[in-house]
Design a protein around this motif. Structure first.
Motif: not given
Length: 86
Positions: A22-26
């Motif tokens: 999730i972190p790279p997509l936020m």
């Protein structure tokens, strides 16, 4: 047929993978931190209920452990919010 511990174990693996992906997509770090902490809350609750066997414990103990998990995560989110605003 898998029992509850096996299902929890598979769910924890899925939540751990989601935590990594999730972190790279936020686009916004504060929203990303909130989402990651929500996943951590889900993992903590599953661990407390199934691996610590609080599912069979009195409601008071389940509530206390759940409140403790939420308080720790709220404090972590507030710390990340302060860092993001500075």
């Amino acid at each position: 047929m898998p029992d509850r511990i096996d299902i929890t174990w598979i769910a924890l693996i899925g939540l751990a993978l989601a935590t990594i992906l999730i972190p790279p997509l936020m686009p916004r770090p504060l929203l990303g931190n909130a989402l990651l902490l929500a996943l951590a809350a889900l993992k903590g609750r599953r661990i407390a209920l199934d691996f610590l066997d609080l599912r069979a414990a009195p409601a008071l103990w389940r509530g206390l452990v759940s409140a403790w998990i939420l308080i720790v995560l709220l404090l972590a989110w507030l710390a990340s919010a302060v860092v993001a605003l500075i």
